[in-house]
Design a protein around this motif. Structure first.
Motif, mmCIF file in Angstrom:
data_model
loop_
_atom_site.group_PDB
_atom_site.id
_atom_site.type_symbol
_atom_site.label_atom_id
_atom_site.label_comp_id
_atom_site.label_asym_id
_atom_site.label_seq_id
_atom_site.Cartn_x
_atom_site.Cartn_y
_atom_site.Cartn_z
ATOM 1 N N GLU A 46 0.807 -1.225 0.000
ATOM 2 C CA GLU A 46 0.000 0.000 0.000
ATOM 3 C C GLU A 46 0.840 1.274 0.000
ATOM 4 O O GLU A 46 0.512 2.261 -0.654
ATOM 5 C CB GLU A 46 -0.930 -0.036 1.216
ATOM 6 N N LYS A 47 1.940 1.254 0.719
ATOM 7 C CA LYS A 47 2.721 2.490 0.910
ATOM 8 C C LYS A 47 3.869 2.640 -0.089
ATOM 9 O O LYS A 47 4.667 3.582 0.033
ATOM 10 C CB LYS A 47 3.300 2.510 2.336
ATOM 11 N N PHE A 48 3.962 1.721 -1.059
ATOM 12 C CA PHE A 48 5.095 1.806 -1.998
ATOM 13 C C PHE A 48 4.996 3.049 -2.887
ATOM 14 O O PHE A 48 5.952 3.819 -3.006
ATOM 15 C CB PHE A 48 5.174 0.539 -2.853
ATOM 16 N N LEU A 49 3.855 3.264 -3.505
ATOM 17 C CA LEU A 49 3.702 4.443 -4.385
ATOM 18 C C LEU A 49 3.724 5.759 -3.595
ATOM 19 O O LEU A 49 4.360 6.729 -4.039
ATOM 20 C CB LEU A 49 2.433 4.319 -5.224
ATOM 21 N N PRO A 50 3.064 5.836 -2.420
ATOM 22 C CA PRO A 50 3.240 7.059 -1.610
ATOM 23 C C PRO A 50 4.699 7.304 -1.234
ATOM 24 O O PRO A 50 5.123 8.461 -1.121
ATOM 25 C CB PRO A 50 2.381 6.774 -0.359
ATOM 26 N N PHE A 51 5.460 6.215 -1.039
ATOM 27 C CA PHE A 51 6.894 6.364 -0.751
ATOM 28 C C PHE A 51 7.598 7.034 -1.936
ATOM 29 O O PHE A 51 8.449 7.914 -1.755
ATOM 30 C CB PHE A 51 7.512 4.994 -0.465
ATOM 31 N N LEU A 52 7.223 6.621 -3.164
ATOM 32 C CA LEU A 52 7.832 7.228 -4.352
ATOM 33 C C LEU A 52 7.530 8.724 -4.446
ATOM 34 O O LEU A 52 8.318 9.493 -4.995
ATOM 35 C CB LEU A 52 7.323 6.534 -5.620
ATOM 36 N N ASP A 53 6.396 9.129 -3.904
ATOM 37 C CA ASP A 53 6.010 10.547 -3.982
ATOM 38 C C ASP A 53 6.950 11.442 -3.190
ATOM 39 O O ASP A 53 6.946 12.668 -3.387
ATOM 40 C CB ASP A 53 4.572 10.735 -3.474
ATOM 41 N N MET A 54 7.743 10.854 -2.286
ATOM 42 C CA MET A 54 8.698 11.685 -1.525
ATOM 43 C C MET A 54 9.861 12.153 -2.389
ATOM 44 O O MET A 54 10.552 13.102 -2.034
ATOM 45 C CB MET A 54 9.240 10.898 -0.321
ATOM 46 N N PHE A 55 10.078 11.492 -3.544
ATOM 47 C CA PHE A 55 11.171 11.914 -4.434
ATOM 48 C C PHE A 55 10.664 13.067 -5.303
ATOM 49 O O PHE A 55 10.190 12.857 -6.415
ATOM 50 C CB PHE A 55 11.630 10.739 -5.306
ATOM 51 N N GLN A 56 10.780 14.279 -4.772
ATOM 52 C CA GLN A 56 10.219 15.426 -5.479
ATOM 53 C C GLN A 56 11.258 16.192 -6.287
ATOM 54 O O GLN A 56 10.904 17.062 -7.067
ATOM 55 C CB GLN A 56 9.503 16.349 -4.488
ATOM 56 N N LYS A 57 12.501 15.852 -6.138
ATOM 57 C CA LYS A 57 13.539 16.425 -6.996
ATOM 58 C C LYS A 57 13.581 15.586 -8.281
ATOM 59 O O LYS A 57 13.766 14.371 -8.229
ATOM 60 C CB LYS A 57 14.889 16.375 -6.284
#
Length: 899
Positions: free
Chosen positions: A503-514
């Protein structure tokens, strides 16, 4: 008064005598060969499983830095230090060297103050170079002075945070010095008759080498200060091999005892680290000394928390948590040396001794860093118990848990303890307030979680990381650690349906904002997908997630993106497209390709892949229907053809477009879409005039004519089976193509146009046959449509005559231009074409072939061997039942000799 040294040596320098008698070339060769052998031998003493000091060097220099100003004492060498003339008496040399040493003792040094860290490093490097230069110019005393001076710097702890880096820099110089001395003495044992064996004994060394070796040890023994005396002697420890078999084993315990005289615990532990390092290089089997260093260190360990150190830290304004991390490089190295191939009992004893000491967090960390991972993993719960008992001040517990996690990534703990270990560790980790401390620790334990648990536990860990790193955008300072977490997760989850159900894999990717970091992470995910996905997929979870990932990569492309980067992104996106399959749901497959085209329109290789994929889809439909399309499948195939026709013009590469028009036209023809096939072929013909003279191939400009010739040859092969359109006349596509070829601007000295015309003759010859060489199933070619009609054959012959006239005109023009060799080659080529494809019973054609034969030989430019083989072939063919007319032709083809 007589100089005792002078009288003993009788004024003659034995080293000079040795150098004078040896053949320098043979000596150099023998020394070099022996050195290579010895290096191999030395490297084989310690196995590849022992991490060398060189691996740790860079990390220490990068980690231990300072912004404070540093100082250094530089030796200002006098002119007296330079080599004298060859005629100096030995007594003069000795006197000069004594004066040089006095000069050094009296302080011919210059102190440089207020140096930045980089200036300091540069000065150290200058000293290292000065040492090599002094040695090369035979200024051995100056070299020794430099080494002594550098060693003294290791007693200075005024800028304490920089000490580990300073140790690395200074010991580099000591290593250089030790190597120079050893090689110098070793070279004295080599003459042009013999070379020292790999495992030589002192008996193999001659007296000159032994005397020089003793001389070096005596010089070093006279150094008054303890620290330089210790370091310089340790640096040449290996030279004891020339003196006695037990020299090294006797020196190591003595040097170990010398370290007891060093009061500062930080200086002391780094001295022990250097001795262990040298000991492992020259005598790794002498474990007793290594163990003694360890137990001596334990005895003095409490000094770290003593008043003297505390007062020093107050003066420098350094807190204990900043001071204690200065120890691990030295301690880890000592522990690594001791634990290398050590028996289990010794490791257990060392662990127990550490356990008995108070405030032992620092020791515990080094034990976990240096001991074998298997040893730590099997005792994981014991170590967790010790970590809990540690005092938090000075050395935080989360660093200890990080060290434990690193071991558990390499070796598995007992299965029954695994969940308890994770719970105990995560209790501590999740309470950390500092985001950097948290992520450094969490990044290590993610691997343990992925390795031993299911997606539920991994999801919990990822959720905790998001919770800690989102406030105040803390993730922006921790992209490297977050990237490592992603890499570790995808390294263990090869089933992407499971991965994307976390569940949290894609939200984790959202932290890469650079953007640059986000793209790198997406590349890692796609690379793992291509590598590990075995079967094509239509899983909507995977498709939606990876389309999002690929879209992120595609949208990063701009005008400044390098071609290599575009190629890499295209390769990854194409890999994904190839792995998507909806089985027999061809309409869904085509919809996916339509969506992909809109998403990836800026990457040409992706569009090319999509066109090929759609063409393949059309051919799979044909295969499924066995060539008998229903109304529905015929409409679907036309939709595929339309997709390609719309997409091709958006491509930049002209030959890419030409080849795709041809390929897509062939697919349309195979699916009985005749008008669409004509449209593709017309588009290709209309594009030919746009072909530039030069094209870019892998960054280099190359002439395009050879590529155009190759394309047209393929095109002619297809045109044979393309039926004429009822409204456009006989051979309308061939006529259009000939008009384009005629109008194209060819290079002045090029014969490609004539080669193309020759290929056209081959095509027209094939078209005049009653039955063509090949067909497409369920497509009637011109042989079926015209059935050998005389009007069709007449039109064909007219075209042949027109093309032949063009060829003959070009051959005449070559005679005017004095291009006789080209004329001969083309003439013979045209002759061969007529021989292979023409009806030589026709008198005009027969006479033309004879004229071409004479033309090929007229100016003596023909290849005689080729002409002979051609004539032999004609004679052989004339024996066939329906080829008797070739007998007469052969008689009319003379071979001219070169005179």
């Amino acid at each position: 008064m007589v100089d005792p040294l002078s009288s003993v040596l009788d004024g003659t320098d034995p080293l000079s005598m040795f150098a004078a008698t040896a053949d320098p070339v043979a000596l150099a060769a023998a020394t070099d060969s022996s050195r290579r052998k010895r290096d191999r031998d030395d490297n084989s003493v310690v196995g590849s499983d022992f991490e060398p000091w060189a691996n740790k060097r860079g990390e220490i220099l990068a980690r231990y830095t300072t912004t404070e100003k540093l100082s250094i004492n530089l030796f200002m060498g006098s002119e007296k230090g330079k080599a004298g003339t060859a005629t100096l008496a030995m007594s003069e040399k000795v006197r000069t060297r004594l004066e040089e040493l006095d000069d050094f003792e009296e302080g011919s040094q210059k102190e440089l103050l207020n140096l930045t860290q980089q200036d300091y490093v540069n000065r150290i490097e200058e000293l290292n170079q000065s040492l090599k230069d002094a040695w090369a110019s035979d200024q051995k005393v100056k070299a020794l002075k430099i080494v002594i001076q550098c060693s003294k710097l290791l007693s200075d702890t005024s800028v304490i945070q920089f000490y580990p880096s300073k140790f690395v820099l200074i010991t580099d110089i000591l290593d250089t010095f030790g190597k120079l001395v050893y090689e110098r003495i070793f070279s004295m044992c080599v003459d042009n008759r013999s070379v020292l064996p790999d495992h030589f004994s002192p008996e193999n060394a001659n007296d000159t080498a032994k005397e020089t070796c003793l001389n070096w040890f005596f010089k070093i023994a006279s150094i008054r200060e303890l620290i330089p005396r210790f370091y310089v002697e340790a640096s040449i420890l290996k030279c004891n091999k020339f003196l006695s078999k037990t020299g090294i084993s006797e020196c190591l315990p003595r040097l170990t005892c010398m370290i007891r005289g060093i009061g500062d615990p930080l200086v002391s532990v780094y001295a022990r680290a250097y001795l262990c390092r040298v000991g492992m290089e020259v005598a790794p089997h002498l474990k007793e000394t290594l163990n003694k260093n360890f137990f001596d260190f334990l005895l003095t360990f409490k000094q770290i928390h003593g008043d003297t150190v505390q007062n020093q830290l107050v003066v420098q304004g350094v807190e204990l948590p900043s001071y204690l991390p200065l120890y691990p490089p030295a301690m880890d190295w000592i522990f690594q040396c001791i634990s290398y191939h050590a028996p289990e009992a010794l490791l257990t004893e060392m662990m127990e001794r550490c356990k008995k000491l108070g405030n032992n967090a620092l020791l515990l960390n080094s034990v976990m860093s240096a001991f074998r991972a298997e040893f730590i993993a099997t005792r994981s719960m014991d170590f967790i118990g010790m970590i809990k008992e540690c005092d938090e001040s000075g050395f935080p517990k989360h660093l200890l848990f990080r060290s434990l996690g690193l071991n558990l990534a390499l070796a598995d703990p007992p299965e029954s303890d695994r969940l308890q270990i994770l719970n105990e560790a995560w209790k501590v980790i999740t309470k950390l307030k500092n985001s950097q401390d948290y992520i450094n620790c969490a990044e290590v334990w993610v691997e343990y979680t992925c390795k031993h648990f299911t997606k539920r536990e991994v999801n919990t860990v990822l959720a905790d990381v998001i919770k800690h790193m989102t406030p105040d955008r803390a993730f922006e300072d921790s992209y490297p650690q977050l990237q490592l977490i992603i890499k570790k997760v995808i390294a263990y989850f090869h089933d992407f349906s499971v991965l994307f159900s976390v569940e949290k894999f894609l939200p984790f990717l959202d932290m890469f904002q650079k953007e640059s970091v986000r793209v790198e992470v997406c590349k890692c995910i796609m690379d793992a997908f291509i590598k590990h996905q075995q079967e094509p997929t239509k899983d909507p979870v995977i498709l939606n997630a990876l389309l999002h990932v690929c879209k992120t990569m595609h949208d990063s492309v701009n005008a400044l993106t390098l071609e290599d980067e575009k190629r890499m992104l295209s390769y990854l996106i194409n890999g994904f497209i190839k792995m998507v399959s909806f089985g027999r749901d061809f309409e869904q497959q085509l919809s996916f390709y339509v969506e992909s085209r809109s998403m990836f329109c800026n990457l040409e290789p992706v569009l090319v892949q999509l066109i090929h994929s759609v063409n393949r889809l059309a051919m799979e439909t044909r295969k499924l229907m066995k060539g008998n399309h229903s109304r529905k499948t015929a409409a679907f195939v036309r939709a595929c053809v339309a997709y390609c026709f719309i997409t091709i013009p958006s491509l930049a590469g002209i030959f890419t477009r030409l080849n795709l028009y041809l390929h897509s036209g062939q697919v349309a023809l195979a699916n009985q879409c005749l008008s669409q096939a004509d449209a593709f072929f017309k588009a290709a013909i209309s594009l030919i005039p746009e072909v530039p003279k030069m094209i870019n191939i892998d960054g280099k400009m190359r002439p395009s004519e050879s590529f155009l010739l190759e394309f047209l040859c393929n095109f002619f092969s297809t045109l044979l089976i393309v039926p004429d359109h009822p409204e456009h006349g006989v051979l309308f596509l061939v006529r259009e193509l000939l008009n384009v070829i005629q109008d194209y601007t060819w290079e002045d000295n090029s014969d490609e146009k004539i080669r193309i015309y020759t290929c056209v003759l081959h095509l027209l010859s094939a078209m005049s046959q009653e039955t063509y060489l090949y067909h497409i199933d369920k497509v009637d070619s011109n042989d079926s449509l015209y059935g050998g009609d005389s009007k069709f054959l007449a039109e064909n012959n007219k075209l042949c005559e027109t093309v032949m006239a063009q060829i003959l005109e070009h051959l005449k023009a070559l005679a005017k231009d004095e291009a006789l060799k080209r004329q001969s080659s083309l003439g013979l080529s045209f002759f061969n074409s007529i021989l292979a494809h023409g009806d030589l019973r026709n008198n005009k054609l027969n006479q033309l072939s004879v004229n071409l034969w004479h033309l090929a030989q007229r100016h003596g430019c023909a290849d005689t061997r080729t002409m002979v083989k051609t004539l032999e072939y004609i004679k052989k063919q004339s024996k066939q039942p329906d080829m008797t007319h070739l007998t007469e032709l052969a008689l009319r083809l003379p071979l001219q000799t070169r005179t």
